[in-house]
Design a protein around this motif. Sequence first.
Motif, mmCIF file in Angstrom:
data_model
loop_
_atom_site.group_PDB
_atom_site.id
_atom_site.type_symbol
_atom_site.label_atom_id
_atom_site.label_comp_id
_atom_site.label_asym_id
_atom_site.label_seq_id
_atom_site.Cartn_x
_atom_site.Cartn_y
_atom_site.Cartn_z
ATOM 1 N N GLN A 15 3.165 -19.029 -50.180
ATOM 2 C CA GLN A 15 2.027 -18.140 -50.419
ATOM 3 C C GLN A 15 2.132 -16.900 -49.545
ATOM 4 N N MET A 16 1.724 -15.780 -50.133
ATOM 5 C CA MET A 16 1.743 -14.523 -49.391
ATOM 6 C C MET A 16 0.303 -14.073 -49.153
ATOM 7 N N PHE A 17 0.015 -13.674 -47.928
ATOM 8 C CA PHE A 17 -1.313 -13.146 -47.589
ATOM 9 C C PHE A 17 -1.143 -11.683 -47.178
ATOM 10 N N GLY A 18 -1.969 -10.836 -47.745
ATOM 11 C CA GLY A 18 -1.859 -9.420 -47.369
ATOM 12 C C GLY A 18 -2.760 -8.545 -48.206
ATOM 13 N N GLN A 19 -2.449 -7.241 -48.215
ATOM 14 C CA GLN A 19 -3.230 -6.257 -48.982
ATOM 15 C C GLN A 19 -4.722 -6.426 -48.714
ATOM 16 N N ASP A 20 -5.053 -6.506 -47.430
ATOM 17 C CA ASP A 20 -6.449 -6.718 -47.040
ATOM 18 C C ASP A 20 -7.243 -5.430 -47.305
ATOM 19 N N PRO A 21 -8.189 -5.435 -48.234
ATOM 20 C CA PRO A 21 -8.908 -4.187 -48.555
ATOM 21 C C PRO A 21 -9.796 -3.708 -47.397
ATOM 22 N N ASP A 22 -10.127 -4.613 -46.476
ATOM 23 C CA ASP A 22 -11.033 -4.232 -45.376
ATOM 24 C C ASP A 22 -10.294 -3.851 -44.100
ATOM 25 N N LYS A 23 -8.971 -3.829 -44.199
ATOM 26 C CA LYS A 23 -8.155 -3.477 -43.036
ATOM 27 C C LYS A 23 -8.381 -2.006 -42.661
ATOM 28 N N PRO A 24 -8.507 -1.707 -41.359
ATOM 29 C CA PRO A 24 -8.639 -0.298 -40.978
ATOM 30 C C PRO A 24 -7.417 0.499 -41.445
ATOM 31 N N ASP A 25 -7.640 1.752 -41.868
ATOM 32 C CA ASP A 25 -6.551 2.547 -42.447
ATOM 33 C C ASP A 25 -5.406 2.816 -41.469
ATOM 34 N N ASN A 26 -5.731 2.882 -40.185
ATOM 35 C CA ASN A 26 -4.681 3.220 -39.214
ATOM 36 C C ASN A 26 -3.815 2.010 -38.821
ATOM 37 N N VAL A 27 -4.129 0.853 -39.365
ATOM 38 C CA VAL A 27 -3.323 -0.347 -39.072
ATOM 39 C C VAL A 27 -2.417 -0.599 -40.273
ATOM 40 N N ILE A 28 -1.113 -0.667 -40.004
ATOM 41 C CA ILE A 28 -0.153 -0.824 -41.111
ATOM 42 C C ILE A 28 -0.380 -2.163 -41.829
ATOM 43 N N ASP A 29 -0.278 -2.120 -43.149
ATOM 44 C CA ASP A 29 -0.492 -3.335 -43.945
ATOM 45 C C ASP A 29 0.690 -4.291 -43.753
ATOM 46 N N THR A 30 0.396 -5.546 -43.596
ATOM 47 C CA THR A 30 1.468 -6.531 -43.403
ATOM 48 C C THR A 30 1.270 -7.719 -44.338
ATOM 49 N N ASN A 31 2.390 -8.361 -44.652
ATOM 50 C CA ASN A 31 2.329 -9.600 -45.439
ATOM 51 C C ASN A 31 2.625 -10.768 -44.517
ATOM 52 N N GLN A 32 1.793 -11.777 -44.594
ATOM 53 C CA GLN A 32 2.052 -13.010 -43.859
ATOM 54 C C GLN A 32 2.385 -14.077 -44.908
ATOM 55 N N TYR A 33 3.338 -14.933 -44.604
ATOM 56 C CA TYR A 33 3.751 -15.940 -45.585
ATOM 57 C C TYR A 33 3.542 -17.348 -45.043
ATOM 58 N N LEU A 34 3.088 -18.201 -45.945
ATOM 59 C CA LEU A 34 2.864 -19.603 -45.598
ATOM 60 C C LEU A 34 3.760 -20.450 -46.501
ATOM 61 N N ILE A 35 4.559 -21.303 -45.885
ATOM 62 C CA ILE A 35 5.359 -22.252 -46.671
ATOM 63 C C ILE A 35 4.778 -23.625 -46.411
ATOM 64 N N ARG A 36 4.445 -24.315 -47.487
ATOM 65 C CA ARG A 36 3.837 -25.646 -47.344
ATOM 66 C C ARG A 36 4.705 -26.683 -48.030
ATOM 67 N N SER A 37 4.717 -27.841 -47.441
ATOM 68 C CA SER A 37 5.333 -28.987 -48.101
ATOM 69 C C SER A 37 4.626 -30.216 -47.569
ATOM 70 N N GLY A 38 3.888 -30.903 -48.449
ATOM 71 C CA GLY A 38 3.073 -32.025 -47.989
ATOM 72 C C GLY A 38 2.034 -31.532 -47.004
ATOM 73 N N ASP A 39 1.949 -32.224 -45.882
ATOM 74 C CA ASP A 39 0.957 -31.842 -44.871
ATOM 75 C C ASP A 39 1.558 -30.934 -43.796
ATOM 76 N N SER A 40 2.759 -30.439 -44.062
ATOM 77 C CA SER A 40 3.395 -29.558 -43.077
ATOM 78 C C SER A 40 3.436 -28.129 -43.597
ATOM 79 N N ALA A 41 3.231 -27.206 -42.690
ATOM 80 C CA ALA A 41 3.292 -25.790 -43.089
ATOM 81 C C ALA A 41 3.873 -24.978 -41.946
ATOM 82 N N ILE A 42 4.533 -23.897 -42.344
ATOM 83 C CA ILE A 42 5.032 -22.946 -41.342
ATOM 84 C C ILE A 42 4.497 -21.567 -41.735
ATOM 85 N N LEU A 43 4.046 -20.834 -40.752
ATOM 86 C CA LEU A 43 3.515 -19.494 -40.993
ATOM 87 C C LEU A 43 4.568 -18.488 -40.524
#
Lengths: 252, 243
Positions: A15-43
Amino acid sequence: MKCVTLFRQDDHCWQMFGQDPDKPDNVIDTNQYLIRSGDSAILLDPGGMEVFPAMLAALTREIPVSNIKALFLSHQDPDIGSSLPLWRRVCESDVKIYLSWLWAGFTAHFDREATFTTIPDEGMEISLSHDVRLRFVPAHYLHSSGNFNVYDPKAKVLFSGDIGAALVPKEKATGSAFVTDFASHVQYMDGFHRRWLASTRARDAWCAQVSKLDVQFLAPQHGLVFKGDDVKRFIDWFAGLEIGAGIAAMNR
Amino acid sequence: MTQLSTTIRPRTHRTDRIESRANGLLGDCRRAFHAFGGLDELAENLRILSLNAELAAGRAGEKGKAVRALTQYTRELVNRLAQIQGEMHSLRSRTFAFSSTILRSLMQLNLFERAGQLIDETSGAGGKPCDSARRAFADLMSVLVDTLDGMADAVNDLARRTHAVEEVVSQSDSIATNIAIEAAAAGVHEKEFRTVSDTMRTYVDDLRQMIDEASDAVRRASEKGEALRRIGLDALDELHRNS
């Protein structure tokens, strides 16, 4: 903050998290990724402090935060990991933090109490679950001197960090998380790659290395995700690009 | 592909309130230390004056005997000032370390408060509450309250040092008066001793001005520190009640 699922098969998911519409304009937009498998996840690249509240809120809609077993920092930049001390406060105390050996002492400036599992220059492989293995692929000097991508051979997703990054102006955003017209997308990544990335030797080595991988999604830390044929289009475009534009300023 | 969106990012209030008061507290501490910024130079000037006075007393022979004794007292006061000054330096380091922890904790509290609000808003729409975020907020608030305790102790220490400087001022004033009295009976040496006495008075006035400025800042810092501690404790109580 948007959450877009790139890949899902049974309980294995990107899963990709990003494109936050409420992010301040002067802060560069970033994508954070979550990989899940069962009950384990890595960010992957959990983000800067400024995006932490929105990111935590968006993530907890998907999984309990206790499922995060590891954090991965592709390199040392503040938009990648300045939120580290905050994540460590909400994650379990044994959460692993993967980072290039080169940056452990530097990244400790964000969080002096963090213990890092350092990645050697050659990269390494980890198990997220019994059937999902992730490969930390070296991408040094692109742009950081100690830099890693993450490849998931089962999902065929490559998290490429700053490679493939694009700075899409707010008014040009289509709302999609994916590149839909490669030719018109080039304008948003051209300047970034020319100026932020410097080493043609590293670029050539990376292109050769990644061309051998079966990649369906190339997921950068900024901008849009490349899928299908656009992955190859991107690699070809990058392979022919003149990078290291800042050097011209030193030759005056 | 699933696509979800969180709602507009809200402003926070509880940590904003603590933050504005903490900024006031840190500002008062900075002002207090700044007020004593010239203490080094003043102590050195006082030391040189005592040396010169001793030389003058030697030249005056029998008529300078009392002045010589007074200059020895002055030297002791200078030593006392140097000691206070050293303690102030270490106190300043301690206070700035506390300030740094307070500012860092506040920044993190602010981010967790914002996260908590976003989570609460989305939990109505199918999101899950995040106990670990609440716990993190409470832990940070505990750290903040502990640090504010430490800061309050540091402010009290600062008040004690200010009082110690006040004692030096009072004793220096007495010495200056006594040198002036001795000057009246020193004949040809009167002018020299009166110059010593007048110069010492100038230094005493400078010290008094430092104390006035610092005392005011210390008093305000002390009040703000106590008020902040109470706000922090109330916030902790509230967090424990709601947990």
